[in-house]
Design a protein around this motif. Structure first.
Motif, PDB file in Angstrom:
ATOM      1  N   UNK A 219      32.844 -77.486 -31.017  1.00 51.01           N
ATOM      2  CA  UNK A 219      32.924 -76.060 -30.726  1.00 51.01           C
ATOM      3  C   UNK A 219      31.724 -75.522 -29.979  1.00 51.01           C
ATOM      4  N   UNK A 220      30.956 -76.420 -29.347  1.00 47.72           N
ATOM      5  CA  UNK A 220      29.755 -76.012 -28.611  1.00 47.72           C
ATOM      6  C   UNK A 220      30.093 -75.699 -27.152  1.00 47.72           C
ATOM      7  N   UNK A 221      29.084 -75.230 -26.415  1.00 42.89           N
ATOM      8  CA  UNK A 221      29.236 -74.908 -24.993  1.00 42.89           C
ATOM      9  C   UNK A 221      28.160 -75.622 -24.186  1.00 42.89           C
ATOM     10  N   UNK A 222      28.477 -75.915 -22.923  1.00 42.89           N
ATOM     11  CA  UNK A 222      27.584 -76.748 -22.118  1.00 42.89           C
ATOM     12  C   UNK A 222      27.449 -76.240 -20.697  1.00 42.89           C
ATOM     13  N   UNK A 223      26.247 -76.434 -20.140  1.00 41.13           N
ATOM     14  CA  UNK A 223      25.983 -76.257 -18.714  1.00 41.13           C
ATOM     15  C   UNK A 223      25.878 -77.645 -18.084  1.00 41.13           C
ATOM     16  N   UNK A 224      26.478 -77.819 -16.910  1.00 37.42           N
ATOM     17  CA  UNK A 224      26.397 -79.083 -16.182  1.00 37.42           C
ATOM     18  C   UNK A 224      25.838 -78.782 -14.795  1.00 37.42           C
ATOM     19  N   UNK A 225      24.632 -79.285 -14.496  1.00 41.57           N
ATOM     20  CA  UNK A 225      23.993 -79.030 -13.213  1.00 41.57           C
ATOM     21  C   UNK A 225      24.167 -80.225 -12.276  1.00 41.57           C
ATOM     22  N   UNK A 247      36.980 -75.592 -16.571  1.00 40.84           N
ATOM     23  CA  UNK A 247      35.540 -75.410 -16.397  1.00 40.84           C
ATOM     24  C   UNK A 247      35.268 -74.379 -15.313  1.00 40.84           C
ATOM     25  N   UNK A 248      34.308 -73.512 -15.556  1.00 36.66           N
ATOM     26  CA  UNK A 248      33.831 -72.585 -14.539  1.00 36.66           C
ATOM     27  C   UNK A 248      32.938 -73.344 -13.565  1.00 36.66           C
ATOM     28  N   UNK A 249      32.914 -72.932 -12.296  1.00 30.39           N
ATOM     29  CA  UNK A 249      32.084 -73.615 -11.302  1.00 30.39           C
ATOM     30  C   UNK A 249      31.420 -72.587 -10.390  1.00 30.39           C
ATOM     31  N   UNK A 250      30.097 -72.502 -10.491  1.00 33.18           N
ATOM     32  CA  UNK A 250      29.309 -71.576  -9.690  1.00 33.18           C
ATOM     33  C   UNK A 250      28.545 -72.340  -8.619  1.00 33.18           C
ATOM     34  N   UNK A 251      28.690 -71.930  -7.372  1.00 39.55           N
ATOM     35  CA  UNK A 251      27.981 -72.573  -6.266  1.00 39.55           C
ATOM     36  C   UNK A 251      27.505 -71.512  -5.284  1.00 39.55           C
ATOM     37  N   UNK A 252      26.854 -71.940  -4.222  1.00 36.45           N
ATOM     38  CA  UNK A 252      26.252 -70.995  -3.287  1.00 36.45           C
ATOM     39  C   UNK A 252      27.237 -70.095  -2.582  1.00 36.45           C
ATOM     40  N   UNK A 253      28.503 -70.506  -2.499  1.00 36.36           N
ATOM     41  CA  UNK A 253      29.501 -69.694  -1.826  1.00 36.36           C
ATOM     42  C   UNK A 253      30.233 -68.730  -2.734  1.00 36.36           C
ATOM     43  N   UNK A 254      29.852 -68.666  -4.005  1.00 39.67           N
ATOM     44  CA  UNK A 254      30.521 -67.771  -4.953  1.00 39.67           C
ATOM     45  C   UNK A 254      30.100 -66.321  -4.690  1.00 39.67           C
ATOM     46  N   UNK A 255      31.052 -65.396  -4.466  1.00 38.38           N
ATOM     47  CA  UNK A 255      30.690 -63.985  -4.257  1.00 38.38           C
ATOM     48  C   UNK A 255      29.983 -63.413  -5.481  1.00 38.38           C
ATOM     49  N   UNK A 276      30.384 -74.867 -18.128  1.00 40.45           N
ATOM     50  CA  UNK A 276      29.993 -74.134 -16.921  1.00 40.45           C
ATOM     51  C   UNK A 276      29.277 -75.115 -15.997  1.00 40.45           C
ATOM     52  N   UNK A 277      29.906 -75.445 -14.859  1.00 38.69           N
ATOM     53  CA  UNK A 277      29.301 -76.315 -13.852  1.00 38.69           C
ATOM     54  C   UNK A 277      28.566 -75.435 -12.847  1.00 38.69           C
ATOM     55  N   UNK A 278      27.327 -75.814 -12.519  1.00 40.71           N
ATOM     56  CA  UNK A 278      26.528 -75.004 -11.600  1.00 40.71           C
ATOM     57  C   UNK A 278      25.852 -75.898 -10.574  1.00 40.71           C
ATOM     58  N   UNK A 279      25.885 -75.483  -9.310  1.00 37.10           N
ATOM     59  CA  UNK A 279      25.055 -76.163  -8.328  1.00 37.10           C
ATOM     60  C   UNK A 279      23.616 -75.747  -8.602  1.00 37.10           C
ATOM     61  N   UNK A 280      22.713 -76.680  -8.468  1.00 40.61           N
ATOM     62  CA  UNK A 280      21.334 -76.441  -8.896  1.00 40.61           C
ATOM     63  C   UNK A 280      20.675 -75.303  -8.131  1.00 40.61           C
ATOM     64  N   UNK A 281      20.949 -75.191  -6.834  1.00 43.81           N
ATOM     65  CA  UNK A 281      20.314 -74.132  -6.039  1.00 43.81           C
ATOM     66  C   UNK A 281      20.872 -72.759  -6.386  1.00 43.81           C
ATOM     67  N   UNK A 282      22.181 -72.693  -6.657  1.00 46.55           N
ATOM     68  CA  UNK A 282      22.800 -71.388  -6.928  1.00 46.55           C
ATOM     69  C   UNK A 282      22.595 -70.945  -8.366  1.00 46.55           C
TER      70      UNK A 282
END
Length: 383
Positions: A219-225, A247-255, A276-282
């Motif tokens: 029941x935990x939550x995670x960030x994946x860079x 999974x949510x995905x945030x990158x540099x092109x996300x408004x 939550x997947x995230x590009x490292x720069x964004x």
């Protein structure tokens, strides 16, 4: 004048830095979590704002400290620089109970993975091509070739499809046709899954999915860079297919509006979006994501300051749970050797010495061969 996020003036020639320096004030304070991200000139820039002229001209600073420390890893020069700047630095550590008395523990571990046979074959082809050509080049061309190879090897360690699609995309971008004369299809449309499941073609991806399955079961939550937008798309696809999780995905092109919506959905911690997947720069700076108690560094930036900033999206004021940080390393590959090199430079990092990837381009051919050659431990044990 008080500057928050003072690393934004790390490049003195920029208009932003010049505008800040044009302001007149008898007292100046700079706040930053990363006084050095890539090179010591960034520290010089911030210090020169606070105390103009104290560290001398930038060219002189580079000669006295930049080159000896960054290129030659000279501990005596590093210690001397620390003595000079220490009187003007008030350092806040999360581990200090007088700063934060209720912050839970943060535990870092290495998550080791092995390569599949397909990954190992691609890896050896790339290394062989570099070592055959590197002796014939020099200067900027050689450095560019080495950096390009490092990126390709990172992609191979992540997933074969990431490398293959990147090659197709580059051919299309340069005006040369992709496969069958058409533009390369998006990652999600990779037509290679009929051979075997997409996740099974990468030892690192399989390891991540197994670990995420345990996270979700608790029941935990995670960030994946990840460094790569394309890899983020791949991971999103595999998590959906293998774990039945959106999974949510945030990158540099996300408004911007969509970006905030993703953050709010993740922070709601209602079980609907636990990954939550995230590009490292964004996503590596400025976000508050304390709903996560696991942080996965899927592919490493090889810069401790950048990695720490990303971890701090979860490990910060407001976090109520212990945070588990998982740093992925492919055994027997350059990932393992560079990880070992960074570990030996911990003392320099503590002295506010950055370590980007540029130093790797200066290695001799023999050192490159030792760094990049695939070890036996890289291959999966066949069962």
């Amino acid at each position: 004048i008080v500057l928050d996020e003072a690393q934004y003036i790390k490049n003195p020639p920029t208009k932003q830095a010049q505008s800040i320096r044009s302001l007149s004030s008898s007292r100046r304070i700079a706040l930053t979590g990363t006084p050095v991200e890539n090179r010591l000139s960034e520290l010089w820039s911030i210090m020169d704002f606070c105390n103009p002229g104290y560290l001398g001209p930038r060219s002189e600073f580079r000669r006295r400290f930049g080159l000896p420390i960054e290129r030659h890893r000279n501990p005596a020069h590093a210690a001397r620089l620390r003595r000079i700047v220490r009187p003007f630095i008030l350092r806040r550590l999360k581990s200090d109970p007088t700063v934060i008395d209720d912050l839970p523990d943060c535990m870092e571990t290495k998550a080791f993975a092995t390569l599949t046979a397909e990954q190992a074959e691609l890896y050896e082809q790339i290394v062989s091509r570099l070592l055959d050509r590197v002796e014939e080049t020099e200067g900027m061309q050689r450095r560019g070739m080495v950096l390009s190879t490092l990126v390709k090897l990172k992609q191979v360690c992540n997933h074969p499809v990431q490398l293959l699609r990147a090659v197709e995309d580059s051919r299309t971008d340069t005006g040369k046709p992709g496969k069958n004369g058409e533009a390369a299809p998006p990652v999600e449309a990779a037509d290679l899954s009929d051979v075997q499941p997409l996740a099974d073609r990468s030892g690192k991806c399989r390891r991540l999915l197994d670990m995420l399955e345990e996270v979700l079961a608790e029941g935990d939550q995670a960030l994946v860079f990840t460094q790569f937008r394309q890899m983020g798309q791949l991971l999103s696809t595999m998590i959906q297919e293998e774990l039945d999780c959106n999974a949510l995905f945030l990158h540099g092109g996300t408004p911007q509006a969509k970006r905030q919506e993703m953050i709010d959905r993740f922070q709601a911690a209602d079980g609907r979006h636990p990954v939550f997947i995230l590009s490292l720069k964004a996503g590596g700076l400025g976000l508050n994501l304390t709903a996560a108690n696991h942080v996965f560094h899927f592919d490493r930036w090889w810069n401790p300051a950048v990695e720490k900033q990303a971890t701090d999206r979860a490990y910060r004021i407001g976090q109520k749970q212990a945070v588990h940080v998982h740093k992925f390393v492919c055994q027997g590959t350059l990932e393992e050797r560079i990880d070992q090199m960074i570990e030996t430079k911990t003392e320099l990092a503590e002295n506010i010495i950055g370590s980007g990837e540029e130093w790797l381009t200066e290695l001799s051919t023999g050192q490159l061969r030792d760094l990049l050659t695939l070890r036996q431990s890289a291959m999966e044990l066949e069962t």
